[in-house]
Write an enzyme that holds these catalytic residues in place. Structure first.
Site, short mmCIF file in Angstrom:
data_model
loop_
_atom_site.label_atom_id
_atom_site.label_comp_id
_atom_site.label_asym_id
_atom_site.label_seq_id
_atom_site.Cartn_x
_atom_site.Cartn_y
_atom_site.Cartn_z
N ASP A 11 55.30 6.52 -7.46
CA ASP A 11 55.08 7.80 -7.52
C ASP A 11 56.37 8.68 -7.23
OD1 ASP A 11 53.35 10.42 -7.61
OD2 ASP A 11 53.82 10.52 -5.58
N SER A 12 56.10 10.06 -7.50
CA SER A 12 57.24 10.99 -7.38
C SER A 12 57.81 11.06 -6.08
CB SER A 12 57.18 12.11 -8.14
OG SER A 12 56.02 12.92 -7.51
N CYS A 74 51.83 8.57 -10.14
CA CYS A 74 51.70 10.14 -10.70
C CYS A 74 51.22 10.21 -11.76
CB CYS A 74 53.43 9.98 -10.57
SG CYS A 74 54.02 11.62 -10.93
N GLU A 153 51.87 18.63 1.65
CA GLU A 153 53.31 17.98 2.21
C GLU A 153 53.47 18.55 3.63
OE1 GLU A 153 56.26 16.72 -0.05
OE2 GLU A 153 55.03 15.83 -1.75
N CYS A 185 46.36 15.31 -9.79
CA CYS A 185 47.47 15.34 -9.39
C CYS A 185 47.29 14.54 -8.02
CB CYS A 185 48.20 16.87 -8.74
SG CYS A 185 49.50 16.62 -7.63
N HIS A 187 48.23 14.74 -5.08
CA HIS A 187 47.99 15.38 -3.67
C HIS A 187 46.82 16.01 -3.57
CE1 HIS A 187 52.44 15.33 -3.93
NE2 HIS A 187 52.64 15.79 -2.82
N1 DGL Z 1 52.84 13.05 -7.99
C1 DGL Z 1 52.80 14.36 -9.00
C2 DGL Z 1 51.40 14.23 -9.86
O1 DGL Z 1 50.45 13.61 -9.59
C3 DGL Z 1 52.84 15.34 -7.98
C4 DGL Z 1 53.99 15.80 -7.30
C5 DGL Z 1 55.34 16.12 -8.13
O2 DGL Z 1 55.38 17.18 -8.71
O3 DGL Z 1 56.08 15.20 -8.25
O4 DGL Z 1 51.59 14.82 -11.04
#
Ligand code: DGL
Length: 271
Positions: A11-12, A74, A153, A185, A187
């Site tokens: 993931d990012s 992600c 976060e 997303c 999160h």
């Molecule tokens: N992990 C990203 C997503 O699910 C969210 C956080 C980001 O913008 O990197 O799209």
């Protein structure tokens, strides 16, 4: 490919832990190697070229860990780079967008689906494409919610400010009468109770991570890659590109166990 090898999840940053959590619940016998690109997060406001470059480096890193499958946790990377990178690996690779779209299509009764996510995800229109391929009559209403990742976060999962911002973002989708909403997303599943409070009981909330872990389980079975427990305790591995201490703290609150440590990797050296 060795069935005892780990599953790579990336993931990012921190958010993909919600996907790792579902995989751990669905397949407690599997070992996970997680990479969070904490130095270069967010991906949600970056271009396709940049996200492809970053994701390719991460995939190269995961190859060195000899993973038997890769999950792009992600949503943004799944939407923008999955097709391109799938051809570059010889292990199964899945993203979260397709499974999320499929579950939403199965869930909607009034054929009105809401999609929330990062700006890049919403702009890609990929959820719309997948949903329309499955049922062209479905109407899709999208909303980018860029303020939600920082709030999550920050740990403000149950906070009046978060509720107010979620209400603002979801008002339009509510007015459109969606009966199903994709939390597109990584999160947002951590804000599930706030989404529920704002939208009420009648809207089905879709967490793409559930269906992704189901799909992964099916693929592993089909490819004879399911791990056979051998009595040795599982130790998942966690890697990040920056700030391992913060990652460990966040991971412990999402996964509800102490992950011990995360190792910092110089990800830019991987291609
Ligand atoms: N992990 C990203 C997503 O699910 C969210 C956080 C980001 O913008 O990197 O799209």
């Amino acid at each position: 490919m060795d069935r005892q090898s780990p599953i790579g999840v990336f993931d990012s940053g921190l958010g993909g832990l919600t996907v790792a959590r579902e995989i751990m619940r669905r397949m407690p016998e599997e070992k996970i190697v997680y990479f969070g690109d904490t130095a270069r997060v967010p991906y949600g406001s970056k271009s396709k070229a940049t996200i492809t470059h970053y994701s390719r480096q991460i995939v190269n890193f995961l190859k060195t860990r000899e993973v038997k499958a890769i999950v792009v946790a992600c949503n943004t990377a799944s939407a923008l780079v999955l097709d391109e990178l799938t051809g570059e690996v010889d292990v199964p690779m899945i993203g979260v967008v397709k499974p999320g779209a499929l579950t939403a299509v199965r869930s909607t009764k009034n054929r009105r689906i809401g999609v929330t996510g990062t700006e890049s995800l919403v702009n890609s229109g990929v959820y719309i494409d997948f949903i329309r391929q499955l049922d062209p009559k479905i109407q899709v209403f999208q909303k980018a919610c860029p303020l939600l990742c920082p709030l999550v976060e920050e740990g403000w999962w149950h906070d009046d400010i978060t509720t107010e911002i979620v209400t603002r973002y979801l008002d339009d989708l509510k007015a459109e009468g969606v009966d199903t909403l994709i939390m597109g997303c990584t999160h947002y599943p951590l804000l599930r109770s706030t989404f529920r409070m704002v939208l009420g009981e009648s809207v089905e909330l879709i967490n793409p991570a559930y269906e992704t872990s189901e799909e992964l389980s099916e693929i592993l079975k089909k490819e004879d890659l399911t791990r056979i427990p051998d009595g040795t305790p599982l130790s998942h591995e966690f890697y990040v590109s920056d700030d391992p201490e913060r990652f460990v703290e966040f991971a412990t609150s999402v996964l509800k166990f102490d992950i011990g440590r995360a190792e910092k990797i110089a990800i830019e050296n991987y291609g």
